[in-house]
Write a protein that holds these residues in place. Structure first.
Motif, mmCIF file in Angstrom:
data_model
loop_
_atom_site.group_PDB
_atom_site.id
_atom_site.type_symbol
_atom_site.label_atom_id
_atom_site.label_comp_id
_atom_site.label_asym_id
_atom_site.label_seq_id
_atom_site.Cartn_x
_atom_site.Cartn_y
_atom_site.Cartn_z
ATOM 1 N N TRP A 192 1.487 37.115 -49.355
ATOM 2 C CA TRP A 192 0.516 36.818 -48.312
ATOM 3 C C TRP A 192 -0.267 35.539 -48.581
ATOM 4 C CZ3 TRP A 192 0.946 38.432 -43.702
ATOM 5 C CH2 TRP A 192 1.486 39.675 -43.426
ATOM 6 N N ALA A 193 -0.523 35.220 -49.847
ATOM 7 C CA ALA A 193 -1.314 34.017 -50.145
ATOM 8 C C ALA A 193 -0.662 32.747 -49.598
ATOM 9 C CB ALA A 193 -1.563 33.905 -51.651
ATOM 10 N N PRO A 194 0.626 32.495 -49.856
ATOM 11 C CA PRO A 194 1.228 31.286 -49.271
ATOM 12 C C PRO A 194 1.317 31.349 -47.747
ATOM 13 C CG PRO A 194 2.914 32.638 -50.315
ATOM 14 C CD PRO A 194 1.588 33.189 -50.740
ATOM 15 N N VAL A 195 1.403 32.548 -47.183
ATOM 16 C CA VAL A 195 1.405 32.665 -45.718
ATOM 17 C C VAL A 195 0.060 32.205 -45.155
ATOM 18 C CG1 VAL A 195 1.508 34.284 -43.784
ATOM 19 C CG2 VAL A 195 3.148 34.477 -45.666
ATOM 20 N N VAL A 196 -1.034 32.556 -45.829
ATOM 21 C CA VAL A 196 -2.355 32.098 -45.398
ATOM 22 C C VAL A 196 -2.449 30.576 -45.512
ATOM 23 C CG1 VAL A 196 -4.821 32.125 -45.929
ATOM 24 C CG2 VAL A 196 -3.526 34.266 -45.905
ATOM 25 N N PHE A 198 0.005 28.516 -45.383
ATOM 26 C CA PHE A 198 0.833 28.044 -44.275
ATOM 27 C C PHE A 198 -0.001 27.993 -42.992
ATOM 28 C CE2 PHE A 198 3.567 28.623 -40.635
ATOM 29 C CZ PHE A 198 4.762 27.976 -40.930
ATOM 30 N N GLY A 199 -0.787 29.045 -42.761
ATOM 31 C CA GLY A 199 -1.627 29.107 -41.573
ATOM 32 C C GLY A 199 -2.690 28.026 -41.548
ATOM 33 N N VAL A 200 -3.239 27.698 -42.714
ATOM 34 C CA VAL A 200 -4.243 26.629 -42.773
ATOM 35 C C VAL A 200 -3.647 25.324 -42.260
ATOM 36 C CG1 VAL A 200 -5.669 25.211 -44.300
ATOM 37 C CG2 VAL A 200 -5.530 27.683 -44.666
ATOM 38 N N VAL A 201 -2.469 24.962 -42.787
ATOM 39 C CA VAL A 201 -1.833 23.704 -42.373
ATOM 40 C C VAL A 201 -1.399 23.772 -40.912
ATOM 41 C CG1 VAL A 201 -0.023 22.032 -42.896
ATOM 42 C CG2 VAL A 201 -1.033 23.375 -44.751
#
Length: 320
Positions: A192-196, A198-201
């Motif tokens: 989930w951390a890299p998905v978040v 990803f969402g920031v960018v």
């Protein structure tokens, strides 16, 4: 004879000469060497920002510094992948690049590189990038690398860019991939951390790029590219920039309880306030009918914001 003012030379054009043509002064930039022209095809400044998001994601995944060889392979592979996507983008967009002031200096627009040369160069870089990632790190990272290149070139450049004002919203997903690639290169999986991240960018991309498109609205209109500032009223563009900026900051703060500590929360929160202030300043300028300057201020601020947030990820990891 009436002289038409010329724009200042771009960085790297310090030795540009001026010639008379049809009663106008035309600035003629010196031709680059072949090597420099091929390097320019990769758009190095864009690559720098992509790598700034990759390394902190790797640090967070490893809980500190990853193995040095994983870092080197991922940075080299990421550079080659981004260079491949950018070179192929230049190949596909060579017709409209020649029409736009912002892109008229690119190698294909100036005939410094042949279209065939650019195409082969982009494909070779892409193959090398995927190969390096697969052999040195793992094939999940390699697959994501291949997907990022294909998405940027095919989905964004070839399908969306010239057809819809939402081009950069969905097409910008390609620029989010480095965080997933960096994380998977370290762990061999996703979370989930890299998905978040990803969402920031993902949510950061529209206000960032629309701010630039406001400044170069006439360029995009001349080239027939329906960027939102070309097809929508300035007030609507400014409003959407503000909304996306708020969503960007909100998503960035989701990482605090999920995978980071108070250092990240404080730094990301402070950076978010600066981003929101810039977005509201642009909106206020739009109401007054003068938003070009505020747009470029927001564009540069958004670059700093993204870099700062990802540096905060790494700093927080080391502090903890």
């Amino acid at each position: 004879m009436t002289q038409t003012p010329v724009a200042p030379a771009r960085p790297g054009d310090e030795e540009a000469s001026e010639s008379l043509s049809g009663g106008r002064i035309r600035r003629v930039a010196p031709r680059r060497s072949t090597v420099a022209a091929y390097v320019a095809l990769t758009k190095p400044r864009i690559i720098e920002l992509l790598l700034v998001t990759t390394l902190p994601a790797m640090v967070l995944a490893a809980g500190g510094l990853p193995e040095w060889w994983v870092v080197v392979a991922t940075m080299l592979g990421g550079t080659a992948a981004a260079g491949s996507a950018n070179a192929l983008n230049c190949y596909v967009d060579r017709d409209i690049d020649a029409l736009m002031r912002r892109t008229g200096h690119r190698p294909l627009a100036r005939h410094e590189v042949s279209p065939r040369g650019a195409l082969v160069f982009g494909i070779v870089l892409g193959v090398l990038a995927v190969g390096v990632m697969g052999v040195v790190t793992n094939w999940l990272a390699a697959g994501l690398t291949a997907a990022a290149i294909a998405f940027y070139v095919v989905v964004y450049t070839m399908v969306l860019k010239r057809r819809t004002a939402q081009n950069i919203v969905w097409g910008g997903a390609a620029g989010c991939m480095p965080v997933l690639i960096g994380w998977s290169a370290v762990t061999g999986s996703l979370a989930w951390a890299p998905v978040v991240l990803f969402g920031v960018v993902f949510f950061w991309t529209p206000p960032h790029f629309w701010a630039l498109a406001i400044r170069y609205r006439e360029d995009y209109a001349r080239a027939g590219v329906p960027m939102l500032p070309v097809v929508a009223a300035p007030q609507r563009v400014a409003r959407e920039i503000v909304v996306y900026s708020y969503v960007t900051v909100a998503v960035s703060l989701l990482l605090w309880p999920l995978a980071t500590g108070w250092v990240y929360g404080v730094l990301a929160g402070g950076a978010g306030l600066a981003l929101l202030a810039g977005a509201h300043r642009l909106q206020a300028g739009t109401r007054r009918g003068a938003n070009a300057k505020a747009a470029m201020q927001l564009f540069h601020l958004s670059n700093s914001y993204l870099a700062f947030v990802f540096v905060a990820v790494a700093v927080d990891t080391f502090v903890r």
